[in-house]
Write a protein that holds these residues in place. Structure first.
Motif, PDB file in Angstrom:
ATOM      1  N   UNK A 162     -17.003  -3.693   8.415  1.00  0.00           N
ATOM      2  CA  UNK A 162     -16.565  -4.231   7.126  1.00  0.00           C
ATOM      3  C   UNK A 162     -15.572  -3.277   6.457  1.00  0.00           C
ATOM      4  N   UNK A 163     -14.566  -3.856   5.855  1.00  0.00           N
ATOM      5  CA  UNK A 163     -13.585  -3.046   5.138  1.00  0.00           C
ATOM      6  C   UNK A 163     -14.019  -2.909   3.691  1.00  0.00           C
ATOM      7  N   UNK A 164     -13.685  -1.764   3.113  1.00  0.00           N
ATOM      8  CA  UNK A 164     -14.025  -1.520   1.715  1.00  0.00           C
ATOM      9  C   UNK A 164     -13.182  -2.414   0.814  1.00  0.00           C
ATOM     10  N   UNK A 182      -3.561  -9.395 -20.120  1.00  0.00           N
ATOM     11  CA  UNK A 182      -4.572  -8.902 -19.182  1.00  0.00           C
ATOM     12  C   UNK A 182      -3.898  -8.152 -18.029  1.00  0.00           C
ATOM     13  N   UNK A 183      -4.458  -6.994 -17.633  1.00  0.00           N
ATOM     14  CA  UNK A 183      -3.862  -6.244 -16.522  1.00  0.00           C
ATOM     15  C   UNK A 183      -3.903  -7.057 -15.225  1.00  0.00           C
ATOM     16  N   UNK A 184      -2.813  -6.980 -14.469  1.00  0.00           N
ATOM     17  CA  UNK A 184      -2.734  -7.671 -13.189  1.00  0.00           C
ATOM     18  C   UNK A 184      -3.384  -6.787 -12.129  1.00  0.00           C
ATOM     19  N   UNK A 185      -4.560  -7.225 -11.658  1.00  0.00           N
ATOM     20  CA  UNK A 185      -5.318  -6.492 -10.646  1.00  0.00           C
ATOM     21  C   UNK A 185      -5.779  -7.494  -9.600  1.00  0.00           C
ATOM     22  N   UNK A 186      -5.586  -7.144  -8.334  1.00  0.00           N
ATOM     23  CA  UNK A 186      -6.074  -7.983  -7.239  1.00  0.00           C
ATOM     24  C   UNK A 186      -7.196  -7.226  -6.549  1.00  0.00           C
ATOM     25  N   UNK A 187      -8.341  -7.851  -6.392  1.00  0.00           N
ATOM     26  CA  UNK A 187      -9.460  -7.276  -5.663  1.00  0.00           C
ATOM     27  C   UNK A 187      -9.432  -7.854  -4.259  1.00  0.00           C
ATOM     28  N   UNK A 188      -9.409  -6.979  -3.243  1.00  0.00           N
ATOM     29  CA  UNK A 188      -9.211  -7.449  -1.880  1.00  0.00           C
ATOM     30  C   UNK A 188      -9.813  -6.493  -0.863  1.00  0.00           C
ATOM     31  N   UNK A 221       2.950  -0.419  -6.217  1.00  0.00           N
ATOM     32  CA  UNK A 221       1.576  -0.924  -6.146  1.00  0.00           C
ATOM     33  C   UNK A 221       0.660   0.245  -5.875  1.00  0.00           C
ATOM     34  N   UNK A 222      -0.448   0.317  -6.570  1.00  0.00           N
ATOM     35  CA  UNK A 222      -1.443   1.378  -6.362  1.00  0.00           C
ATOM     36  C   UNK A 222      -2.732   0.754  -5.869  1.00  0.00           C
ATOM     37  N   UNK A 223      -3.281   1.377  -4.836  1.00  0.00           N
ATOM     38  CA  UNK A 223      -4.517   0.889  -4.217  1.00  0.00           C
ATOM     39  C   UNK A 223      -5.636   1.873  -4.541  1.00  0.00           C
ATOM     40  N   UNK A 224      -6.739   1.364  -5.070  1.00  0.00           N
ATOM     41  CA  UNK A 224      -7.895   2.193  -5.414  1.00  0.00           C
ATOM     42  C   UNK A 224      -9.126   1.613  -4.727  1.00  0.00           C
ATOM     43  N   UNK A 225      -9.747   2.370  -3.822  1.00  0.00           N
ATOM     44  CA  UNK A 225     -10.992   1.892  -3.188  1.00  0.00           C
ATOM     45  C   UNK A 225     -12.091   1.742  -4.246  1.00  0.00           C
ATOM     46  N   UNK A 226     -12.940   0.748  -4.061  1.00  0.00           N
ATOM     47  CA  UNK A 226     -14.051   0.510  -4.979  1.00  0.00           C
ATOM     48  C   UNK A 226     -15.348   0.768  -4.240  1.00  0.00           C
ATOM     49  N   UNK A 227     -16.160   1.643  -4.754  1.00  0.00           N
ATOM     50  CA  UNK A 227     -17.460   1.919  -4.130  1.00  0.00           C
ATOM     51  C   UNK A 227     -17.341   2.637  -2.804  1.00  0.00           C
ATOM     52  N   UNK A 228     -18.447   2.712  -2.095  1.00  0.00           N
ATOM     53  CA  UNK A 228     -18.495   3.399  -0.805  1.00  0.00           C
ATOM     54  C   UNK A 228     -18.093   2.430   0.315  1.00  0.00           C
ATOM     55  N   UNK A 229     -17.468   2.953   1.372  1.00  0.00           N
ATOM     56  CA  UNK A 229     -17.081   2.081   2.486  1.00  0.00           C
ATOM     57  C   UNK A 229     -18.281   1.548   3.256  1.00  0.00           C
TER      58      UNK A 229
END
Length: 62
Positions: A5-7, A27-33, A54-62
């Protein structure tokens, strides 16, 4: 072969001139993917790369 599974990531469109996240109707433009490369390509399509990033920020643990 099972796929790992990808983070999940948050991808934001940033205005290089201000350093702020682009907003749509306030509203801030944010895509969760789970596919950040595709989201980055979609966000930057047709945009001037000297103005936008574009800035990518991982969410949570992988």
């Amino acid at each position: 072969m099972p796929r790992s599974p990808r983070a999940t990531c948050a991808v934001r469109l940033i205005d290089r001139r201000t350093g702020q996240t682009h907003r749509v109707n306030g509203s801030p433009l944010v895509i969760f993917t789970r596919n950040p490369a595709e989201a980055v390509a979609d966000l930057l399509e047709g945009r001037d790369p000297t103005v936008w990033e574009a800035r990518v920020e991982p969410i949570g643990a992988p």
